[in-house]
Motif scaffolding. Structure first.
Motif, PDB file in Angstrom:
ATOM      1  N   GLU A   6       0.884  -1.332  -0.004  1.00 31.06           N
ATOM      2  CA  GLU A   6      -0.017   0.068   0.043  1.00 31.06           C
ATOM      3  C   GLU A   6       0.825   1.308  -0.033  1.00 31.06           C
ATOM      4  N   ALA A   7       1.943   1.121   0.568  1.00 29.11           N
ATOM      5  CA  ALA A   7       3.185   2.258   0.450  1.00 29.11           C
ATOM      6  C   ALA A   7       3.898   2.205  -0.861  1.00 29.11           C
TER       7      ALA A   7
ATOM      8  N   LEU B 283       7.863   2.518   6.129  1.00 30.35           N
ATOM      9  CA  LEU B 283       6.277   2.585   6.477  1.00 30.35           C
ATOM     10  C   LEU B 283       6.243   3.952   7.294  1.00 30.35           C
TER      11      LEU B 283
END
Length: 68
Positions: free
Chosen positions: A14-15, A55
């Motif tokens: 997702e990052a 993250l």
């Protein structure tokens, strides 16, 4: 016992960090990816540091201790 609080690989994806990108850019090795995928939390502090950097999080957001 230590376990992951989140799906680390999903959070990295997702990052913007696919497993291919992680390995190609030599951020995390294939062996480390496999450890994470299998739930093995015996990562070095250096690897935890890399993941936290990517993250932008604290180690406590990745891992938790629980009683067996």
């Amino acid at each position: 016992m230590i376990r992951y609080k989140i799906d680390v690989l999903q959070a990295l994806k997702e990052a913007g960090y696919t497993t291919y990108r992680l390995q190609k850019e030599k951020l995390i090795s294939a062996g480390t990816v496999q450890k994470i995928r299998s739930g093995d939390t015996s990562l070095s502090i250096d690897k935890v540091n890399v993941i936290c950097d990517l993250l932008e999080c604290q180690p406590g957001e990745l891992l938790e201790w629980y009683r067996e």
